[in-house]
Design a protein around this motif. Structure first.
Motif, PDB file in Angstrom:
ATOM      1  N   SER A   4      46.713  40.726  49.857  1.00  0.00           N
ATOM      2  CA  SER A   4      46.298  41.290  48.178  1.00  0.00           C
ATOM      3  C   SER A   4      47.166  40.340  47.708  1.00  0.00           C
ATOM      4  O   SER A   4      48.734  40.067  48.299  1.00  0.00           O
ATOM      5  CB  SER A   4      46.981  42.772  48.442  1.00  0.00           C
ATOM      6  OG  SER A   4      47.257  43.041  46.960  1.00  0.00           O
ATOM      7  N   GLN A 255      38.627  44.515  43.911  1.00  0.00           N
ATOM      8  CA  GLN A 255      38.798  44.663  45.769  1.00  0.00           C
ATOM      9  C   GLN A 255      37.428  44.964  46.501  1.00  0.00           C
ATOM     10  O   GLN A 255      36.678  45.836  45.806  1.00  0.00           O
ATOM     11  CB  GLN A 255      40.022  45.648  45.669  1.00  0.00           C
ATOM     12  CG  GLN A 255      40.676  45.267  47.084  1.00  0.00           C
ATOM     13  CD  GLN A 255      41.571  46.304  47.683  1.00  0.00           C
ATOM     14  OE1 GLN A 255      41.220  47.413  47.072  1.00  0.00           O
ATOM     15  NE2 GLN A 255      43.008  46.501  47.132  1.00  0.00           N
ATOM     16  N   THR A 272      42.137  40.693  47.761  1.00  0.00           N
ATOM     17  CA  THR A 272      42.176  41.097  46.399  1.00  0.00           C
ATOM     18  C   THR A 272      42.514  39.934  45.240  1.00  0.00           C
ATOM     19  O   THR A 272      43.051  39.183  45.632  1.00  0.00           O
ATOM     20  CB  THR A 272      43.478  42.263  45.970  1.00  0.00           C
ATOM     21  OG1 THR A 272      43.772  43.079  47.303  1.00  0.00           O
ATOM     22  CG2 THR A 272      44.036  43.004  44.924  1.00  0.00           C
TER      23      THR A 272
END
Length: 320
Positions: A4, A255, A272
């Motif tokens: 992420s 995501q 993400t």
């Protein structure tokens, strides 16, 4: 395993204090005659610079021996078509990564939608991913800018979808269609200021940033479900009643989570993307209109009282 590059998406305020802060902030700016910063999407000058944006390299979010995940550009097709010279994800990647023998598509994103797009680098990974998508085990999250200010902070839409017999491209809500469910969560309310592509005229419209979690995966599901609740996606030519002539449709695949198996153990791969809408809303000019107090329910009553208190305090400050 989780990859992420973005902080958690902000959620909409539910107490009186954030609303009060925004109103007082707006009043303060007016009293000092300091205009709030206007964030504009590409205007006519910027469009000239970005007309060839598909000549730029595609951003790679994640890559290993099996998976190749990119941040797909908006207004870009996935595959090449015969007798077409138009840039596509396939053609751009072939030029950008000539050492990769083959990129295998395992799902789809609409032409106008940007964001996380997963490609497999071998047959085994492609088969595994295709099975996950087919069995609806993949968790997907989108973000969007929609028209107007949503009255509630969360929604669940359960409306079946079918092809529109009157339009070759569109879908429609149809009780005889395939089941479709979407969770909608408000992240931010504000105003979207833009210049119309055709006229160059500057406009500002109320807008809400939302997080979308589709349970099913029907074609145009998110676009139709948002239209169904009265808040179509900004820039959606096919489903806005009054088209917002801005530079793109404001829908982004944010995501994706693939519940992969490794040595018979589940290994979640979460990818993400960046948030392209992070600076597009201005909250300084949010106004809270007077509401009629209704006793239809406790929620409506509390909401009405909240707005009355905010309005009373802000009017007192304005007079001071």
């Amino acid at each position: 395993m989780s990859i992420s590059f973005e902080p958690p998406l902000r959620k909409a305020p539910i107490s009186i204090f954030p609303f009060l802060f925004l109103r007082l902030q707006s009043i303060s700016k007016l009293k000092t005659s300091t205009p709030h910063p206007t964030i504009l999407p590409p205007n006519s000058t910027m469009i000239e610079k970005t007309e060839n944006r598909l000549d730029l390299p595609i951003s790679v979010i994640y890559r290993d021996e099996e998976w190749f995940v990119i941040d797909k550009p908006y207004d870009c097709k996935i595959q090449n078509y015969p007798n077409s010279t138009e840039a596509t994800v396939e053609s751009i990647l072939k030029q950008q990564f000539p050492e990769v023998s083959k990129f295998r598509n395992v799902h789809q994103l609409d032409y106008a939608t940007s964001g996380v797009f997963v490609l497999a680098l071998n047959k085994k990974a492609a088969a595994e991913a295709s099975k996950l998508f087919r069995e609806r085990l993949v968790k997907k999250t989108y973000i969007a800018l929609v028209n107007g200010h949503l009255s509630d902070n969360s929604y669940f839409v359960d409306k079946p979808i079918a092809e529109d017999p009157n339009h070759a491209f569109r879908m429609r809500i149809d009780e005889e269609g395939k089941p479709a469910q979407t969770n909608i969560e408000v992240l931010e309310r504000g105003y979207y200021t833009f210049k119309e592509v055709q006229t160059g005229q500057q406009k500002s419209i109320p807008a809400t940033k939302v997080k979308l979690s589709p349970i099913s995966g029907r074609r145009h599901q998110l676009r139709l479900h948002l239209k169904h609740i009265g808040h179509p996606i900004i820039g959606d030519y096919n489903y806005e009643d009054i088209y917002t002539d801005t530079f793109r449709m404001m829908l982004h695949a944010y995501q994706i989570t693939l519940p992969l198996l490794e040595k018979d153990k589940e290994k979640a791969l979460t990818i993400t993307a960046t948030d392209p809408f992070i600076h597009l809303l201005s909250t300084a000019d949010i106004k809270f209109p007077e509401m009629d107090v209704t006793f239809a329910g406790e929620v409506q009553f509390k909401r009405a009282i909240k707005y009355i208190i905010v309005d009373y305090i802000c009017k007192a400050v304005e007079k001071s």
